[in-house]
Design a protein around this motif. Structure first.
Motif, PDB file in Angstrom:
ATOM      1  N   ASP A 153      -0.454   7.857 -32.174  1.00 31.32           N
ATOM      2  CA  ASP A 153      -1.026   8.352 -30.920  1.00 31.32           C
ATOM      3  C   ASP A 153      -1.864   7.320 -30.179  1.00 31.32           C
ATOM      4  OD1 ASP A 153       0.124  10.845 -31.327  1.00 31.32           O
ATOM      5  OD2 ASP A 153      -1.609  11.594 -32.433  1.00 31.32           O
ATOM      6  N   THR A 154      -1.974   6.122 -30.732  1.00 29.53           N
ATOM      7  CA  THR A 154      -2.772   5.076 -30.101  1.00 29.53           C
ATOM      8  C   THR A 154      -2.122   4.636 -28.791  1.00 29.53           C
ATOM      9  OG1 THR A 154      -3.542   4.265 -32.242  1.00 29.53           O
ATOM     10  CG2 THR A 154      -3.726   2.752 -30.374  1.00 29.53           C
ATOM     11  N   ALA A 155      -2.865   4.752 -27.699  1.00 26.77           N
ATOM     12  CA  ALA A 155      -2.381   4.298 -26.394  1.00 26.77           C
ATOM     13  C   ALA A 155      -2.677   2.801 -26.270  1.00 26.77           C
ATOM     14  CB  ALA A 155      -3.071   5.070 -25.281  1.00 26.77           C
ATOM     15  N   PHE A 156      -1.689   2.055 -25.813  1.00 26.16           N
ATOM     16  CA  PHE A 156      -1.851   0.603 -25.695  1.00 26.16           C
ATOM     17  C   PHE A 156      -3.032   0.235 -24.808  1.00 26.16           C
ATOM     18  CE2 PHE A 156       2.690   0.851 -26.833  1.00 26.16           C
ATOM     19  CZ  PHE A 156       2.667   0.058 -27.961  1.00 26.16           C
ATOM     20  N   ASP A 157      -3.205   0.946 -23.692  1.00 29.15           N
ATOM     21  CA  ASP A 157      -4.286   0.596 -22.778  1.00 29.15           C
ATOM     22  C   ASP A 157      -5.666   1.005 -23.307  1.00 29.15           C
ATOM     23  OD1 ASP A 157      -3.980   3.316 -22.418  1.00 29.15           O
ATOM     24  OD2 ASP A 157      -3.779   3.224 -20.240  1.00 29.15           O
ATOM     25  N   SER A 158      -5.711   1.880 -24.302  1.00 28.78           N
ATOM     26  CA  SER A 158      -7.006   2.329 -24.828  1.00 28.78           C
ATOM     27  C   SER A 158      -7.626   1.333 -25.813  1.00 28.78           C
ATOM     28  CB  SER A 158      -6.871   3.690 -25.508  1.00 28.78           C
ATOM     29  OG  SER A 158      -6.186   3.567 -26.743  1.00 28.78           O
ATOM     30  N   VAL A 159      -6.830   0.391 -26.290  1.00 36.68           N
ATOM     31  CA  VAL A 159      -7.351  -0.560 -27.280  1.00 36.68           C
ATOM     32  C   VAL A 159      -7.697  -1.916 -26.672  1.00 36.68           C
ATOM     33  CG1 VAL A 159      -6.255   0.540 -29.263  1.00 36.68           C
ATOM     34  CG2 VAL A 159      -5.019  -1.237 -28.018  1.00 36.68           C
ATOM     35  N   GLY A 160      -7.544  -2.038 -25.362  1.00 34.09           N
ATOM     36  CA  GLY A 160      -7.956  -3.263 -24.696  1.00 34.09           C
ATOM     37  C   GLY A 160      -6.899  -4.349 -24.627  1.00 34.09           C
TER      38      GLY A 160
ATOM     39  N   LEU B 170      15.665  -3.343 -25.100  1.00 26.14           N
ATOM     40  CA  LEU B 170      15.173  -2.116 -24.496  1.00 26.14           C
ATOM     41  C   LEU B 170      15.373  -2.145 -22.995  1.00 26.14           C
ATOM     42  CD1 LEU B 170      11.815  -1.797 -26.477  1.00 26.14           C
ATOM     43  CD2 LEU B 170      14.005  -0.698 -26.979  1.00 26.14           C
ATOM     44  N   ASP B 171      15.661  -0.996 -22.436  1.00 27.49           N
ATOM     45  CA  ASP B 171      15.775  -0.867 -20.993  1.00 27.49           C
ATOM     46  C   ASP B 171      14.392  -1.141 -20.398  1.00 27.49           C
ATOM     47  OD1 ASP B 171      15.314   0.767 -18.475  1.00 27.49           O
ATOM     48  OD2 ASP B 171      17.483   0.989 -18.702  1.00 27.49           O
ATOM     49  N   PRO B 172      14.281  -2.111 -19.487  1.00 29.48           N
ATOM     50  CA  PRO B 172      12.963  -2.476 -18.940  1.00 29.48           C
ATOM     51  C   PRO B 172      12.219  -1.303 -18.297  1.00 29.48           C
ATOM     52  CG  PRO B 172      14.579  -4.120 -18.331  1.00 29.48           C
ATOM     53  CD  PRO B 172      15.335  -2.984 -18.976  1.00 29.48           C
ATOM     54  N   SER B 173      12.940  -0.421 -17.610  1.00 28.62           N
ATOM     55  CA  SER B 173      12.257   0.705 -16.964  1.00 28.62           C
ATOM     56  C   SER B 173      11.730   1.685 -18.006  1.00 28.62           C
ATOM     57  CB  SER B 173      13.177   1.415 -15.970  1.00 28.62           C
ATOM     58  OG  SER B 173      14.286   1.989 -16.647  1.00 28.62           O
ATOM     59  N   GLN B 174      12.464   1.871 -19.095  1.00 32.57           N
ATOM     60  CA  GLN B 174      11.987   2.740 -20.163  1.00 32.57           C
ATOM     61  C   GLN B 174      10.824   2.085 -20.905  1.00 32.57           C
ATOM     62  OE1 GLN B 174      15.677   3.444 -22.292  1.00 32.57           O
ATOM     63  NE2 GLN B 174      15.749   5.536 -21.505  1.00 32.57           N
ATOM     64  N   ALA B 175      10.922   0.798 -21.151  1.00 33.64           N
ATOM     65  CA  ALA B 175       9.851   0.080 -21.846  1.00 33.64           C
ATOM     66  C   ALA B 175       8.559   0.110 -21.030  1.00 33.64           C
ATOM     67  CB  ALA B 175      10.273  -1.356 -22.131  1.00 33.64           C
ATOM     68  N   ALA B 176       8.687   0.086 -19.717  1.00 33.98           N
ATOM     69  CA  ALA B 176       7.500   0.130 -18.855  1.00 33.98           C
ATOM     70  C   ALA B 176       6.783   1.475 -18.941  1.00 33.98           C
ATOM     71  CB  ALA B 176       7.896  -0.157 -17.411  1.00 33.98           C
ATOM     72  N   ASN B 177       7.490   2.512 -19.350  1.00 28.46           N
ATOM     73  CA  ASN B 177       6.899   3.844 -19.453  1.00 28.46           C
ATOM     74  C   ASN B 177       6.288   4.123 -20.820  1.00 28.46           C
ATOM     75  OD1 ASN B 177       7.533   4.621 -16.824  1.00 28.46           O
ATOM     76  ND2 ASN B 177       9.596   5.199 -17.412  1.00 28.46           N
ATOM     77  N   VAL B 178       6.401   3.186 -21.736  1.00 25.31           N
ATOM     78  CA  VAL B 178       5.846   3.361 -23.078  1.00 25.31           C
ATOM     79  C   VAL B 178       4.323   3.314 -22.982  1.00 25.31           C
ATOM     80  CG1 VAL B 178       5.591   2.205 -25.300  1.00 25.31           C
ATOM     81  CG2 VAL B 178       7.846   2.477 -24.305  1.00 25.31           C
ATOM     82  N   LYS B 179       3.675   4.356 -23.482  1.00 26.62           N
ATOM     83  CA  LYS B 179       2.216   4.437 -23.412  1.00 26.62           C
ATOM     84  C   LYS B 179       1.542   4.354 -24.775  1.00 26.62           C
ATOM     85  CE  LYS B 179       2.357   5.147 -18.982  1.00 26.62           C
ATOM     86  NZ  LYS B 179       2.560   3.943 -18.240  1.00 26.62           N
ATOM     87  N   THR B 180       2.243   4.840 -25.815  1.00 24.84           N
ATOM     88  CA  THR B 180       1.634   4.868 -27.146  1.00 24.84           C
ATOM     89  C   THR B 180       2.516   4.148 -28.161  1.00 24.84           C
ATOM     90  OG1 THR B 180       2.712   6.919 -27.861  1.00 24.84           O
ATOM     91  CG2 THR B 180       0.610   7.144 -26.667  1.00 24.84           C
TER      92      THR B 180
END
Length: 83
Positions: A27-34, A55-65
């Protein structure tokens, strides 16, 4: 196989000593860890190389956790195997 632990280890490596105070998991969000966007991209590229998928770049861009990234890799791998 890419696991949550694999991704968490890459995050910890990127963060260095800052990672000691964090509890990393699915559940760790990439943006929450700095992590910067460049560090996140580097993790995604490393995972692509390790998993031997693209990975599809548009799908990879939507990855949050961490869990989102693992799921995307596994879905992409399964789709490639079915093709």
């Amino acid at each position: 196989m890419i696991t949550v632990d694999t991704v968490c280890a890459l995050i910890a490596k990127k963060l260095g000593s800052k990672a000691t105070d964090l509890t990393l998991g699915a559940d760790t969000a990439f943006d929450s860890v700095g992590l910067s966007s460049l560090q996140i991209a580097d993790i995604v590229y490393t995972i692509e190389d390790d998993a031997e998928v693209e990975l599809d770049p548009s799908q990879a861009a939507n990855v949050k956790t961490v869990g989102d990234l693992v799921e995307l890799v596994e879905t992409t791998r399964a789709a490639g195997a079915a093709a």
